[in-house]
Design a protein around this motif. Structure first.
Motif, short mmCIF file in Angstrom:
data_model
loop_
_atom_site.label_atom_id
_atom_site.label_comp_id
_atom_site.label_asym_id
_atom_site.label_seq_id
_atom_site.Cartn_x
_atom_site.Cartn_y
_atom_site.Cartn_z
N THR A 145 -51.42 17.26 -3.41
CA THR A 145 -52.09 16.94 -4.66
C THR A 145 -51.11 17.07 -5.79
OG1 THR A 145 -53.81 17.60 -6.22
CG2 THR A 145 -52.93 19.32 -4.82
N ALA A 146 -51.23 16.20 -6.78
CA ALA A 146 -50.35 16.23 -7.94
C ALA A 146 -50.85 17.16 -9.03
CB ALA A 146 -50.18 14.83 -8.51
N GLU A 191 -43.81 12.63 -9.66
CA GLU A 191 -42.85 13.49 -8.98
C GLU A 191 -43.53 14.43 -7.98
OE1 GLU A 191 -39.76 17.13 -10.16
OE2 GLU A 191 -40.51 15.78 -11.71
N ARG A 192 -44.61 15.03 -8.40
CA ARG A 192 -45.33 15.95 -7.50
C ARG A 192 -45.86 15.23 -6.27
NH1 ARG A 192 -48.97 19.24 -12.01
NH2 ARG A 192 -47.40 20.82 -12.58
N THR A 193 -46.38 14.05 -6.48
CA THR A 193 -46.92 13.28 -5.36
C THR A 193 -45.81 12.92 -4.37
OG1 THR A 193 -48.67 12.36 -6.75
CG2 THR A 193 -48.17 11.19 -4.71
N LEU A 194 -44.72 12.41 -4.88
CA LEU A 194 -43.62 11.98 -4.01
C LEU A 194 -42.97 13.15 -3.29
CD1 LEU A 194 -42.01 9.27 -6.32
CD2 LEU A 194 -43.50 8.91 -4.33
N ASP A 195 -42.91 14.30 -3.95
CA ASP A 195 -42.31 15.47 -3.31
C ASP A 195 -43.08 15.90 -2.06
OD1 ASP A 195 -40.28 15.66 -5.15
OD2 ASP A 195 -41.16 17.30 -6.30
N ILE A 246 -53.03 11.73 0.21
CA ILE A 246 -52.69 12.08 -1.16
C ILE A 246 -53.97 12.18 -1.99
CG2 ILE A 246 -51.52 11.29 -3.26
CD1 ILE A 246 -49.51 9.85 -1.43
N LEU A 247 -54.12 13.29 -2.69
CA LEU A 247 -55.27 13.51 -3.55
C LEU A 247 -54.89 13.28 -5.01
CD1 LEU A 247 -58.06 14.58 -4.44
CD2 LEU A 247 -57.13 16.90 -4.21
N LEU A 248 -55.53 12.29 -5.64
CA LEU A 248 -55.39 12.02 -7.06
C LEU A 248 -56.79 11.83 -7.65
CD1 LEU A 248 -52.44 9.44 -6.86
CD2 LEU A 248 -52.29 11.78 -7.76
N HIS A 249 -56.85 11.73 -8.98
CA HIS A 249 -58.13 11.52 -9.67
C HIS A 249 -57.97 10.36 -10.64
CE1 HIS A 249 -58.06 15.79 -8.50
NE2 HIS A 249 -59.39 15.73 -8.47
N ASP A 250 -58.85 9.38 -10.53
CA ASP A 250 -58.76 8.24 -11.45
C ASP A 250 -59.53 8.49 -12.73
OD1 ASP A 250 -60.82 8.20 -9.49
OD2 ASP A 250 -61.33 6.13 -9.93
N ILE A 251 -59.91 9.74 -13.00
CA ILE A 251 -60.64 10.08 -14.23
C ILE A 251 -59.75 10.77 -15.26
CG2 ILE A 251 -62.89 10.21 -13.11
CD1 ILE A 251 -62.54 13.31 -13.18
N TYR A 252 -58.51 11.09 -14.89
CA TYR A 252 -57.62 11.78 -15.82
C TYR A 252 -56.58 10.82 -16.39
CZ TYR A 252 -59.77 15.95 -13.84
OH TYR A 252 -60.68 16.89 -13.43
N ASP A 253 -56.22 11.03 -17.65
CA ASP A 253 -55.45 10.03 -18.40
C ASP A 253 -54.07 9.77 -17.82
OD1 ASP A 253 -57.54 9.69 -20.15
OD2 ASP A 253 -56.72 11.01 -21.70
N GLY A 254 -53.44 10.75 -17.21
CA GLY A 254 -52.08 10.56 -16.73
C GLY A 254 -51.96 9.95 -15.36
N THR A 255 -53.07 9.82 -14.65
CA THR A 255 -52.99 9.47 -13.23
C THR A 255 -52.74 8.00 -12.97
OG1 THR A 255 -54.43 11.33 -12.69
CG2 THR A 255 -54.19 9.61 -11.03
N VAL A 256 -53.59 7.14 -13.49
CA VAL A 256 -53.46 5.71 -13.19
C VAL A 256 -52.09 5.16 -13.62
CG1 VAL A 256 -54.39 3.41 -13.66
CG2 VAL A 256 -55.95 5.31 -13.11
N PRO A 257 -51.53 5.55 -14.78
CA PRO A 257 -50.19 5.08 -15.12
C PRO A 257 -49.11 5.52 -14.13
CG PRO A 257 -51.29 5.88 -17.09
CD PRO A 257 -52.16 6.28 -15.92
N ALA A 258 -49.37 6.59 -13.38
CA ALA A 258 -48.39 7.07 -12.40
C ALA A 258 -48.43 6.29 -11.10
CB ALA A 258 -48.63 8.55 -12.11
N GLU A 270 -42.16 3.62 -4.88
CA GLU A 270 -41.24 4.51 -4.17
C GLU A 270 -41.65 4.72 -2.72
OE1 GLU A 270 -38.13 6.92 -3.13
OE2 GLU A 270 -38.35 5.59 -4.89
N LEU A 271 -42.94 4.85 -2.46
CA LEU A 271 -43.37 5.06 -1.09
C LEU A 271 -43.15 3.81 -0.24
CD1 LEU A 271 -46.58 7.24 -1.54
CD2 LEU A 271 -44.29 7.96 -0.85
N LYS A 272 -43.32 2.64 -0.81
CA LYS A 272 -42.98 1.42 -0.08
C LYS A 272 -41.49 1.39 0.23
CE LYS A 272 -46.59 -1.85 -1.50
NZ LYS A 272 -46.89 -3.12 -2.23
N LYS A 273 -40.69 1.81 -0.73
CA LYS A 273 -39.23 1.85 -0.54
C LYS A 273 -38.86 2.79 0.60
CE LYS A 273 -34.97 2.84 -3.13
NZ LYS A 273 -34.43 3.29 -4.45
#
Length: 259
Positions: free
Chosen positions: A186-187, A200-204, A212-224, A231-234
């Motif tokens: 989780t990030a 960075e936290r997710t990729l680490d 992977i646990l994320l939340h689409d309700i927080y402002d910083g998440t979707v832009p990440a 990077e994960l495709k790479k």
């Protein structure tokens, strides 16, 4: 995951679980507290015991990873869906019933129509190990019914708030036809609006068979998300939904799945 206030613990109930503030790692672990334990099943373990064809993606061969989003839909979910559609990435959405599913039926319908997995994250985000069995049943069944009314299909997966589960939660989940899905990384996106830090936290923590646990309700998440996907495709990952990650196994109601 500080989403609302946590009810006072009930006398006599043993709760087991992990908070969203914890980075979970390693397969086939046991969640335990005060002598109570819940066995978990890793995706690879589920696949190893299954026979048959896996479908369009075989995670026995491919380097798979699952993106999951909790507690929506919200105002940023349509933008997230645009990103996933552009990148051709499927995801699993664990949706909240009250104030989310019922307020955004068109978004729920779109999530399902675009091939994502629609799953249950309870009605009001109460910690299930802290409430009575009938309340647990209502938290899950009300969301089941609300989603089915919109999509025509009841979810087969649920994620307990804060990842907290026990034998009672597992039994009620089994009765309702719901498997439980935890996560491997989780990030902590509930605690920051820094999209670079979320990325960075997710990729680490990303690894094969990861959830992977994320939340689409927080402002910083979707832009990440675009940077995470790129990077994960790479790195050679193939994105799948949770059911695709388990295939050819089927998610068993009541079972707790965790990488």
């Amino acid at each position: 995951m500080p989403f609302g206030k946590k009810p006072a613990p009930r006398t006599g109930r043993r709760s087991v679980g992990v908070t969203a503030a914890s980075f979970l790692a390693a397969a086939s672990l046991v969640l335990s507290l005060a002598g109570c334990s819940i066995d978990t099943v890793a995706p690879a373990g589920a696949r190893d015991e299954a026979k048959g064809e896996a479908g369009p993606v075989d995670c026995r061969q491919a380097k798979c990873i699952a993106l999951t989003f909790d507690a929506g839909p919200g105002k940023d979910t349509p933008r997230l869906l645009d990103i996933l559609k552009k990148e051709r990435v499927p995801a699993t959405f664990f949706l909240l019933g009250k104030n989310h599913v019922v307020r955004h039926p068109d978004v729920v319908r779109r999530i399902a129509a675009e091939g994502h997995e629609v799953a249950n994250h309870t009605w009001t985000h109460q910690v299930l190990t802290d409430i009575e069995p009938e309340e647990i049943r209502q938290e899950l069944s009300r969301t089941q019914d609300a989603i089915a009314k919109i999509t025509g299909r009841k979810p087969t997966l649920m994620r307990p708030p804060q990842g907290r589960t026990d034998d009672t939660v597992s039994e009620i989940s089994r009765e309702l036809g719901l498997a439980q899905v935890l996560w491997s990384v989780t990030a902590k996106d509930y605690s920051t609006t820094d999209s670079d830090l979320i990325r960075e936290r997710t990729l680490d923590g990303a690894d094969r068979d990861g959830i992977i646990l994320l939340h689409d309700i927080y402002d910083g998440t979707v832009p990440a998300v675009p940077g995470i996907i790129k990077e994960l495709k790479k790195r050679g990952f193939t994105f799948v939904t949770v059911p695709q990650l388990l295939a050819p196994a089927k998610a068993e109601p009541g079972t707790v799945y965790r990488p």
